[in-house]
Design a protein around this motif. Structure first.
Motif, short mmCIF file in Angstrom:
data_model
loop_
_atom_site.label_atom_id
_atom_site.label_comp_id
_atom_site.label_asym_id
_atom_site.label_seq_id
_atom_site.Cartn_x
_atom_site.Cartn_y
_atom_site.Cartn_z
N PRO A 57 38.91 41.54 47.51
CA PRO A 57 39.78 42.55 46.90
C PRO A 57 41.06 41.95 46.30
N ALA A 58 41.67 41.00 47.02
CA ALA A 58 42.89 40.38 46.51
C ALA A 58 42.59 39.55 45.27
N LEU A 59 41.49 38.81 45.30
CA LEU A 59 41.13 37.99 44.14
C LEU A 59 40.80 38.87 42.93
N ARG A 60 40.12 39.98 43.18
CA ARG A 60 39.79 40.91 42.09
C ARG A 60 41.06 41.49 41.47
N ALA A 61 42.04 41.86 42.33
CA ALA A 61 43.30 42.41 41.82
C ALA A 61 44.08 41.36 41.02
N LEU A 62 44.06 40.11 41.48
CA LEU A 62 44.72 39.04 40.75
C LEU A 62 44.07 38.83 39.38
N ASP A 63 42.74 38.81 39.35
CA ASP A 63 42.03 38.62 38.09
C ASP A 63 42.33 39.74 37.10
N THR A 64 42.38 40.97 37.61
CA THR A 64 42.67 42.11 36.74
C THR A 64 44.06 42.00 36.15
N CYS A 124 56.69 34.54 45.06
CA CYS A 124 57.40 34.45 43.78
C CYS A 124 57.25 33.08 43.14
N ALA A 125 57.05 32.04 43.96
CA ALA A 125 56.94 30.68 43.44
C ALA A 125 55.54 30.32 42.96
N LEU A 126 54.57 31.19 43.16
CA LEU A 126 53.19 30.88 42.78
C LEU A 126 53.04 30.74 41.27
N ASP A 127 52.26 29.75 40.88
CA ASP A 127 51.87 29.59 39.48
C ASP A 127 50.40 29.99 39.32
N VAL A 128 50.00 30.20 38.09
CA VAL A 128 48.62 30.62 37.81
C VAL A 128 47.62 29.61 38.39
N ASP A 129 47.92 28.33 38.27
CA ASP A 129 46.99 27.30 38.73
C ASP A 129 46.95 27.15 40.24
N THR A 165 46.43 53.49 36.57
CA THR A 165 46.18 53.92 35.18
C THR A 165 45.90 52.72 34.27
N GLY A 166 46.03 51.51 34.82
CA GLY A 166 45.79 50.32 34.02
C GLY A 166 47.03 49.78 33.34
N GLU A 167 48.21 50.38 33.61
CA GLU A 167 49.45 49.86 33.04
C GLU A 167 49.76 48.50 33.67
N PRO A 168 50.35 47.56 32.88
CA PRO A 168 50.63 46.23 33.42
C PRO A 168 51.41 46.24 34.73
N LYS A 169 52.43 47.10 34.82
CA LYS A 169 53.23 47.14 36.05
C LYS A 169 52.37 47.54 37.25
N GLU A 170 51.50 48.52 37.07
CA GLU A 170 50.65 48.94 38.18
C GLU A 170 49.66 47.84 38.56
N LEU A 171 49.13 47.13 37.58
CA LEU A 171 48.20 46.04 37.87
C LEU A 171 48.92 44.92 38.62
N ARG A 172 50.14 44.60 38.18
CA ARG A 172 50.92 43.57 38.88
C ARG A 172 51.24 43.99 40.30
N CYS A 197 45.80 39.17 35.74
CA CYS A 197 45.87 38.01 34.86
C CYS A 197 45.17 38.25 33.52
N VAL A 198 44.16 39.10 33.52
CA VAL A 198 43.40 39.35 32.29
C VAL A 198 43.99 40.51 31.48
N HIS A 199 44.36 41.58 32.18
CA HIS A 199 44.74 42.81 31.47
C HIS A 199 46.24 43.14 31.53
N GLY A 200 46.99 42.47 32.40
CA GLY A 200 48.40 42.79 32.54
C GLY A 200 49.33 41.67 32.13
N ARG A 201 49.16 40.51 32.72
CA ARG A 201 50.07 39.39 32.49
C ARG A 201 50.18 38.99 31.02
N PRO A 202 49.06 38.93 30.25
CA PRO A 202 49.18 38.53 28.83
C PRO A 202 50.10 39.43 28.02
N LEU A 203 50.25 40.69 28.43
CA LEU A 203 51.10 41.61 27.68
C LEU A 203 52.58 41.38 27.94
N TRP A 204 52.91 40.68 29.01
CA TRP A 204 54.31 40.45 29.37
C TRP A 204 54.76 39.01 29.12
#
Length: 294
Positions: free
Chosen positions: A181-188, A150-155, A124-131, A190-197
């Motif tokens: 597919p994994a990179l696309r999910a990560l980008d989604t 869990c230890a991964l950073d954005v960079d 549905t595009g909710e941050p939790k679902e995107l994560r 990072c752009v639409h979910g992570r900034p809200l949290w």
């Protein structure tokens, strides 16, 4: 007994800072060493091969599992070697101790259709679902351990090269490829979910909890278990089950064992070889089901 306490303290520092073992392994080894020294009445000079064998025989008689006996044997050998190097023992009795081996059961894995079903769910595009979608895609694409994820950073994500930088066991760094597919999910995410949290204490963490802190392994396990509950016929797996699944599917697809070893960050090829047995078992099952004279 004070001498024994001192040695145990030194051994703990050795495990933590020289061997760089995980906190869980350090706790287990210290518990085993204390049990061994209790058996010896706290006497370091009582560390002889006969005493070690007697201690392990008692564990066996008490019904300890083969996995526990294997760990305690390994711990005893590590401890006696340490004491010998420290000059507390004239020789190393652990060298005479046989290596108990834990049974290696074949890990449960998803088949490729079950993996596809788990990863192709709608959002549905909710941050939790995107994560959660990004977590599942990344675990399956790379086979990383839950602690590594869990230890991964954005960079740590190199989008141009389609790889992630992972800090594994023993603080060994490796580069792991991931698919589109994994990179696309990560980008989604990072752009639409992570900034809200994001909160002031979020730092550079790639995956966040709902309160903005770095995600923890328990949350990742709940994400994986929850997702696979909805997949018909799928075994109940956690993040490590997706690691097993990724390795098995790579081998089934023709990847060589050395490449899979490097991808998973295994120190020994023997650890990776269990996945060849998984693939063979699945082949046997398919053969028995499909061949008229099986």
């Amino acid at each position: 007994m004070a001498d024994a306490d001192e040695v145990v303290g030194e051994f703990e520092r050795y495990l933590r800072f020289e061997r760089d073992l995980s906190p869980h392994t350090v706790r287990a080894y210290l518990s085993d060493v204390r049990a061994l020294l209790d058996h010896l009445g706290g006497r370091i000079d009582g560390l002889e091969i006969s005493a070690l064998r007697e201690w392990l025989a008692e564990q066996h008689a008490e019904g300890k599992s083969r996995a526990t006996l294997a760990r305690r044997t390994a711990c005893a050998r590590t401890f006696t070697a340490f004491c010998h190097r420290q000059g507390r023992l004239p020789d190393d009795p652990g060298l005479l101790l046989g290596s108990a081996k834990a049974p290696r059961s074949l890990p449960a894995v998803l088949d490729q259709e079950q993996a596809r079903t788990a990863l192709d769910g709608s959002s549905t595009g909710e941050p939790k679902e995107l994560r959660d979608q990004a977590i599942l895609e990344l675990l399956y694409a790379t086979g990383v351990r839950v602690s590594e994820l869990c230890a991964l950073d954005v960079d740590d994500v190199d989008r141009d090269r389609h790889v992630i930088r992972v800090l594994g066991k023993g603080r060994k760094e490796r580069t792991v490829p991931l698919g589109t597919p994994a990179l696309r999910a990560l980008d989604t995410w990072c752009v639409h979910g992570r900034p809200l949290w994001i909160k002031p204490g979020s730092g550079a963490a790639l995956f966040l909890g709902v309160r903005g802190g770095r995600i923890d392994p328990g949350t990742v396990r709940r994400v994986v278990h929850g997702c696979l509950r909805d997949v018909e016929g799928a075994p109940d797996l956690g993040p490590h089950g997706l690691r097993h699944t990724a390795a098995t599917h790579l081998l089934e697809g023709g990847a060589d064992l050395r490449s899979v070893q490097e991808l998973l960050g295994h120190a020994s090829l023997n650890t990776t070889q269990i996945y060849t047995h998984v693939s063979i078992e699945r082949l046997r099952t398919a053969y028995r089901q499909a061949h008229p004279r099986a």
